[in-house]
Scaffold this active site. Structure first.
Site, PDB file in Angstrom:
ATOM      1  N   ASP A 137       6.180   0.938   6.481  1.00  0.00           N
ATOM      2  CA  ASP A 137       4.750   0.695   6.380  1.00  0.00           C
ATOM      3  C   ASP A 137       4.123   1.651   5.535  1.00  0.00           C
ATOM      4  O   ASP A 137       3.518   2.543   5.799  1.00  0.00           O
ATOM      5  CB  ASP A 137       4.200   0.797   7.671  1.00  0.00           C
ATOM      6  CG  ASP A 137       2.720   0.541   8.017  1.00  0.00           C
ATOM      7  OD1 ASP A 137       2.294  -0.103   7.236  1.00  0.00           O
ATOM      8  OD2 ASP A 137       2.080   1.059   8.809  1.00  0.00           O
TER       9      ASP A 137
ATOM     10  N   GLU B 245      -5.122   1.600   2.850  1.00  0.00           N
ATOM     11  CA  GLU B 245      -5.036   0.446   3.732  1.00  0.00           C
ATOM     12  C   GLU B 245      -5.200   0.751   5.207  1.00  0.00           C
ATOM     13  O   GLU B 245      -5.457   0.321   5.961  1.00  0.00           O
ATOM     14  CB  GLU B 245      -3.596  -0.236   3.339  1.00  0.00           C
ATOM     15  CG  GLU B 245      -3.455  -1.606   4.239  1.00  0.00           C
ATOM     16  CD  GLU B 245      -2.825  -1.611   5.435  1.00  0.00           C
ATOM     17  OE1 GLU B 245      -2.992  -2.684   6.106  1.00  0.00           O
ATOM     18  OE2 GLU B 245      -2.525  -0.359   6.075  1.00  0.00           O
ATOM     19  N   GLU B 246      -4.671   2.169   5.388  1.00  0.00           N
ATOM     20  CA  GLU B 246      -4.580   2.374   6.848  1.00  0.00           C
ATOM     21  C   GLU B 246      -6.055   3.157   7.476  1.00  0.00           C
ATOM     22  O   GLU B 246      -6.068   3.453   8.491  1.00  0.00           O
ATOM     23  CB  GLU B 246      -3.460   3.896   7.161  1.00  0.00           C
ATOM     24  CG  GLU B 246      -2.145   3.285   6.705  1.00  0.00           C
ATOM     25  CD  GLU B 246      -1.494   2.322   7.642  1.00  0.00           C
ATOM     26  OE1 GLU B 246      -2.195   1.980   8.510  1.00  0.00           O
ATOM     27  OE2 GLU B 246      -0.338   2.134   7.612  1.00  0.00           O
TER      28      GLU B 246
ATOM     29  N   HIS C  55       0.909  -1.321   0.173  1.00  0.00           N
ATOM     30  CA  HIS C  55      -0.029   0.062  -0.028  1.00  0.00           C
ATOM     31  C   HIS C  55       0.857   1.427   0.147  1.00  0.00           C
ATOM     32  O   HIS C  55       2.030   1.140   0.477  1.00  0.00           O
ATOM     33  CB  HIS C  55      -0.873  -0.056   1.310  1.00  0.00           C
ATOM     34  CG  HIS C  55      -0.390   0.015   2.296  1.00  0.00           C
ATOM     35  ND1 HIS C  55      -0.012   1.265   3.324  1.00  0.00           N
ATOM     36  CD2 HIS C  55      -0.015  -0.968   3.488  1.00  0.00           C
ATOM     37  CE1 HIS C  55       0.367   1.087   4.468  1.00  0.00           C
ATOM     38  NE2 HIS C  55       0.506  -0.402   4.511  1.00  0.00           N
TER      39      HIS C  55
ATOM     40  N   ASP D  35      -0.561   4.491   0.937  1.00  0.00           N
ATOM     41  CA  ASP D  35      -1.002   5.552   2.052  1.00  0.00           C
ATOM     42  C   ASP D  35      -0.120   5.251   3.136  1.00  0.00           C
ATOM     43  O   ASP D  35       0.226   4.355   3.489  1.00  0.00           O
ATOM     44  CB  ASP D  35      -2.496   5.378   2.308  1.00  0.00           C
ATOM     45  CG  ASP D  35      -2.855   3.901   2.573  1.00  0.00           C
ATOM     46  OD1 ASP D  35      -2.614   2.888   2.205  1.00  0.00           O
ATOM     47  OD2 ASP D  35      -3.650   4.082   3.770  1.00  0.00           O
TER      48      ASP D  35
ATOM     49  N   ASP E 237       4.200  -6.306   4.335  1.00  0.00           N
ATOM     50  CA  ASP E 237       3.754  -5.268   5.317  1.00  0.00           C
ATOM     51  C   ASP E 237       3.822  -5.894   6.725  1.00  0.00           C
ATOM     52  O   ASP E 237       2.717  -5.409   7.355  1.00  0.00           O
ATOM     53  CB  ASP E 237       2.213  -5.247   4.689  1.00  0.00           C
ATOM     54  CG  ASP E 237       1.936  -3.784   5.488  1.00  0.00           C
ATOM     55  OD1 ASP E 237       2.545  -2.969   6.028  1.00  0.00           O
ATOM     56  OD2 ASP E 237       0.598  -3.533   5.522  1.00  0.00           O
TER      57      ASP E 237
ATOM     58  N   HIS F 209       3.950   3.230  12.539  1.00  0.00           N
ATOM     59  CA  HIS F 209       3.271   4.005  13.120  1.00  0.00           C
ATOM     60  C   HIS F 209       3.813   5.026  14.318  1.00  0.00           C
ATOM     61  O   HIS F 209       3.181   5.586  15.070  1.00  0.00           O
ATOM     62  CB  HIS F 209       1.886   3.606  13.810  1.00  0.00           C
ATOM     63  CG  HIS F 209       0.993   2.808  12.530  1.00  0.00           C
ATOM     64  ND1 HIS F 209      -0.420   2.407  13.135  1.00  0.00           N
ATOM     65  CD2 HIS F 209       1.196   2.617  11.452  1.00  0.00           C
ATOM     66  CE1 HIS F 209      -0.916   2.062  11.880  1.00  0.00           C
ATOM     67  NE2 HIS F 209       0.089   1.832  10.809  1.00  0.00           N
TER      68      HIS F 209
END
Length: 452
Positions: free
Chosen positions: A117, A151-152, A86, A88, A175, A422
């Site tokens: 990520d 995705e997030e 992904h 995003d 991921d 994150h």
């Protein structure tokens, strides 16, 4: 073939392309399904266009699915190996040593939001495909590198993709962690809303996403409690500040799958405010949410021998104009009685005017650890990492793997490394990403050629 040796000649290409992608700030601005050109905002559309243009220039077949997702394809056959990444990223949050979208290289590491990520790993998968394509190795399956844009924030992208395209027969998502993740907990988010008039609180704001532990909570108050607030910060060694009637306290970001690795700023603000005023909202949060990572206060805690404990994250709060909303996310293992436990949450609202509002829900995902897909992927990891002792695992994080019938999360974070997803100062290690590319190339070869 020794893909680890071959990939060294792609080092500069990997760095250059990864830095370019990382410098696009692919934060979800807003979701607008009526905006067919940029449903997730302009930067995310820019990244998708860039990625597909790159693939087309390198000779892959490319396809854009409604600006929600896209894929690069090579090979032929009726079956499809899907590799799912992904573009995003989550908000930056916290204090960064290097600007989060500069893609700064220090000590053979690239620092940037999305480096692990999931842009760095997605580019490792791209290099893996490019090495096989450059080697002109015939494949008996189609290989698709599928990249999503959401995705997030709910995976609306991959759902749209699967509405329009054939589901891959097998797949993996680069991921997560090595050696391999064969199970992912179920995820569920909910909001509790209502109205409240309080003599002290004008507003409270914290959190952006359900899958991130909030690292900052800001309250605007109607009277001066500065002295008490500063004493509270000092007594607990917390960081915060007061500017006029605005009170800010700082915690620490973490992924919602591991909320105990963070410091939830909402918890800290609630602990202070409850000593200064009587509020049904604060009382509820104190009784059922704060300082609880496992849902014990709500009596929804559950543990599975493979998937381990349910975890809970109080993710966001919006309190202003006498209205409030607070949002929570749980990651639950198999064996969890979903309906029974959701009713337990609703029971805590009996006698209040609070309203329960369910949000996104995804059931647990599980692939048999003895499945040939798992065994094939694991063998390639062990070949190039020389790690034959680390066990395959299950996680609380949710990846695109859960959207396919048979797919797993596969790398690239090594067992010895901390999980930086994150968190501030997220970075990738270049040599480790090249090793991941070698592993992915080996697996494409093993899964998609006649001799394997």
């Amino acid at each position: 073939m020794d893909w680890l040796k071959i990939v060294q000649s792609y080092r500069d290409e990997y760095i250059e392309k990864t830095q370019t992608l990382l410098r696009i700030p692919t934060l979800l601005d807003h979701y607008d399904p009526q905006n067919f050109e940029t449903p997730f905002g302009t930067p995310i559309r820019e990244a998708l266009d860039w990625f597909l243009d790159m693939g087309e220039a390198d000779g892959f077949k490319v396809k854009n699915i409604d600006n929600y997702a896209g894929h690069l394809e090579m090979g032929s056959g009726d079956e499809i190996l899907g590799i799912l990444g992904h573009l995003d990223v989550v908000p930056t949050g916290g204090k960064w040593t290097y600007p989060p979208f500069d893609a700064t290289i220090v000590d053979d590491k690239i620092y940037a939001r999305g480096s692990m990520d999931d842009k760095g790993p997605t580019m490792a998968a791209y290099i893996a495909m490019k090495m096989i394509k450059d080697a002109k190795i015939p494949l008996n399956k189609k290989v698709r590198l599928i990249v999503g844009c959401d995705e997030e924030s709910g995976m609306r992208c991959i759902r749209r993709y699967l509405e329009k395209e054939t589901m891959p027969t097998i797949g993996f998502a680069p991921d997560a962690d090595f050696p391999l993740i064969y199970g992912e907990k179920g995820t569920f988010s909910w909001d509790i809303t209502g109205q409240e008039t309080n003599e002290l609180i004008q507003s409270i704001h914290a959190g952006e996403r359900y899958n991130v532990v909030p690292d900052e909570c800001v309250a605007v108050l109607k009277r001066d409690v500065k002295e008490a607030f500063e004493a509270y910060l000092k007594d607990h060694d917390y960081q915060g500040n007061v500017t006029e009637n605005t009170y800010t306290i700082f915690g620490k970001n973490a992924h919602a799958a591991w909320p105990y690795l963070g410091v939830n700023a909402i918890f800290l603000m609630v602990d202070f405010l409850k000593t200064q005023t009587n509020s049904p909202v604060l009382n509820y949060l104190d009784a059922y949410m704060t300082h609880d990572f496992y849902g014990k206060k709500l009596e929804i805690n559950h543990c599975d021998p493979e998937m381990k404990d349910l975890t809970m994250n109080l993710a966001l709060i919006r309190y202003e104009n006498n209205a409030f909303l607070f949002g929570t996310n749980i990651r639950y293992p198999k064996g969890f009685d979903f309906d029974l436990n959701i009713n337990k949450i609703k029971d805590t609202l009996v006698g209040t005017s609070f309203v329960f509002q369910p949000k996104g829900h995804s059931k647990p995902h599980y692939v048999d650890p003895k499945d040939p897909l798992v065994e094939t992927l694991l063998a390639a990891y062990q070949k190039y990492s020389n790690d034959t002792t680390s066990p395959i695992i299950t996680i609380g994080g949710g990846t695109y793997a859960r959207t396919l019938k048979k797919a797993v999360a596969f790398g690239p974070n090594l067992p010895k490394n901390e999980d930086l997803a994150h968190q501030p100062n997220e970075y990738l290690v270049i040599d480790e990403m090249l090793m991941a590319a070698a592993i992915y190339a080996e697996d494409i070869l093993n899964l998609c050629t006649e001799n394997h």
